[in-house]
Scaffold this active site. Sequence first.
Site, PDB file in Angstrom:
ATOM      1  N   LYS A 143     -15.327  53.010  12.645  1.00 53.47           N
ATOM      2  CA  LYS A 143     -15.448  52.547  14.247  1.00 53.47           C
ATOM      3  C   LYS A 143     -14.022  51.730  13.849  1.00 53.47           C
ATOM      4  CE  LYS A 143     -19.836  52.971  16.031  1.00 53.47           C
ATOM      5  NZ  LYS A 143     -20.760  52.265  16.007  1.00 53.47           N
ATOM      6  N   LYS A 227     -23.849  52.256   3.952  1.00 51.48           N
ATOM      7  CA  LYS A 227     -23.458  52.679   4.802  1.00 51.48           C
ATOM      8  C   LYS A 227     -22.287  54.282   4.590  1.00 51.48           C
ATOM      9  CE  LYS A 227     -20.254  50.918   8.629  1.00 51.48           C
ATOM     10  NZ  LYS A 227     -19.449  50.038   9.758  1.00 51.48           N
ATOM     11  N   ARG A 241     -26.200  57.476  12.620  1.00 51.19           N
ATOM     12  CA  ARG A 241     -25.438  56.278  12.314  1.00 51.19           C
ATOM     13  C   ARG A 241     -25.893  55.327  13.551  1.00 51.19           C
ATOM     14  NH1 ARG A 241     -19.269  55.741  11.480  1.00 51.19           N
ATOM     15  NH2 ARG A 241     -19.136  53.412  11.530  1.00 51.19           N
ATOM     16  N   HIS A 248     -28.280  44.947  17.620  1.00 53.60           N
ATOM     17  CA  HIS A 248     -26.942  44.587  18.378  1.00 53.60           C
ATOM     18  C   HIS A 248     -27.158  45.301  19.863  1.00 53.60           C
ATOM     19  CE1 HIS A 248     -25.347  45.054  14.169  1.00 53.60           C
ATOM     20  NE2 HIS A 248     -24.429  45.800  14.684  1.00 53.60           N
ATOM     21  N   HIS A 265     -20.007  36.958  15.022  1.00 53.84           N
ATOM     22  CA  HIS A 265     -20.788  38.833  15.471  1.00 53.84           C
ATOM     23  C   HIS A 265     -22.258  38.865  14.637  1.00 53.84           C
ATOM     24  CE1 HIS A 265     -21.697  42.491  15.819  1.00 53.84           C
ATOM     25  NE2 HIS A 265     -21.733  42.820  14.439  1.00 53.84           N
TER      26      HIS A 265
HETATM   27  O1  LIG Z   1     -20.533  51.727  11.930  1.00 49.43           O
HETATM   28  C1  LIG Z   1     -21.774  51.392  12.954  1.00 49.43           C
HETATM   29  O2  LIG Z   1     -21.578  52.187  13.129  1.00 49.43           O
HETATM   30  C2  LIG Z   1     -22.363  50.275  13.250  1.00 49.43           C
HETATM   31  O3  LIG Z   1     -23.139  50.107  14.421  1.00 49.43           O
HETATM   32  C3  LIG Z   1     -22.128  48.740  12.679  1.00 49.43           C
HETATM   33  C4  LIG Z   1     -22.208  47.636  13.229  1.00 49.43           C
HETATM   34  O4  LIG Z   1     -22.442  46.662  12.512  1.00 49.43           O
HETATM   35  C5  LIG Z   1     -20.629  46.917  13.752  1.00 49.43           C
HETATM   36  O5  LIG Z   1     -21.072  45.978  14.551  1.00 49.43           O
HETATM   37  C6  LIG Z   1     -20.271  47.836  14.766  1.00 49.43           C
HETATM   38  O6  LIG Z   1     -18.804  47.434  15.190  1.00 49.43           O
HETATM   39  C7  LIG Z   1     -20.913  47.936  16.085  1.00 49.43           C
HETATM   40  O7  LIG Z   1     -20.334  48.988  17.251  1.00 49.43           O
HETATM   41  P1  LIG Z   1     -20.349  49.582  18.529  1.00 49.43           P
HETATM   42  O8  LIG Z   1     -20.106  50.983  18.840  1.00 49.43           O
HETATM   43  O9  LIG Z   1     -22.603  49.254  18.782  1.00 49.43           O
HETATM   44  O10 LIG Z   1     -19.951  48.504  18.976  1.00 49.43           O
HETATM   45 ZN   LIG Z   2     -22.351  44.782  13.834  1.00 49.28          ZN
END
Ligand SMILES: O=C(O)C(=O)C[C@@H](O)[C@H](O)[C@H](O)COP(=O)(O)O
Ligand SMILES: [Zn+2]
Length: 366
Positions: A143, A227, A241, A248, A265
Amino acid sequence: MKNLTVGLGERSYPIVIGSGILPDLGVSLRAVAFPRKVAIVTNETVADLYGATVLDSLHRAGFQGAVLKVGDGEEFKSLDTLNNLFDALITQGYDRSSGILALGGGVIGDLAGFAAAIYLRGIPFAQVPTTLLSQVDSSVGGKTGVNHRLGKNLIGAFYQPRLVHIDVATLATLPPREFHAGLAEVVKYGVIRDADFFAWLENEPAALLAMDAEALVRAVGISCQIKADIVEIDEKEGGLRAILNFGHTLGHAAELLAGYGTLRHGEAVAMGMVAAAAIAEDLGLANARDRLRIEELLQALHLPVRLPSFAPAAYLEALARDKKVKEGVLQMVLNRGIGDCEVRAIAHPDRVIPPILEKYSEKASA
Ligand SMILES: O=C(O)C(=O)C[C@@H](O)[C@H](O)[C@H](O)COP(=O)(O)O
Ligand SMILES: [Zn+2]
């Protein structure tokens, strides 16, 4: 030392984890046939600490490396910074036979990874994460992206690195707040996928907080393995995923409302996990003991567990732009006890979220 693989067919890549292995970076890059000319994207702080070691390791392995610095902090994870980076790459003659190496935390990794994804329509990229959060989470899985003023990570791409090289000894120079924030993502893996790991964390907070090398390699290794397993099944977040987003949904909203850079974060994720566990409890997916275990472990790891007190309407507005909203309906990751979870549609956030904020925000505990 641990060697893991993210298995994605031709785009598979190694994750090398150890303590004191930064000087071996050049060897790892050679093993994945990384391009010879390397732009090392980093910030002033990390460059001062590790720039010389990285340059030396690269030179010894036959690479030509140069440091390109960007600003330090979440507020620099922006299109403006990206544009400045492109100016430097273009004027310094980086072409399609060059590579980009991200040396630093999540901001650097996400930004440099996105630059690599779109510069000249994509050039090879390697992750050398130096914060706990980036070692256990953002450096793995591809990502990449930047923030938009209306939301976090709204502009980006899935773009896998060729290598992730993790030296846990770099954590010794992290400010304590930054280190603790990274532990939130470690706890997340235990809650969503691995009850034994969660129990081990409950038993070993002291070893982790003391940065015991063996405990760190174990925690980082298990986190990266969980992961990698998820990313191998669902690289582009079509389904499974999304569970990596536990904590979050409200966490991202809190980060946005507080102003990027105000909350770490991981701190926001810690607060969001407790709130999500409370929703899971209300829906009968988990019980009060599960929520309390999560809350107590986070507190033992020096993490905040109450969301900042913004108006519920402000939270609801931010949640409406969450990336997991599907056909207008918010989706939240909720834990089933400890070690398992599911994604649930929240049809009426306006009924679910305000009572949670009432109980799990700073105002409630004042
Ligand atoms: O890798 C992922 O999939 C994740 O959601 C990991 C998260 O911990 C991470 O903060 C990621 O950047 C969040 O992504 P988002 O797409 O929700 O902005
Ligand atoms: Zn995260």
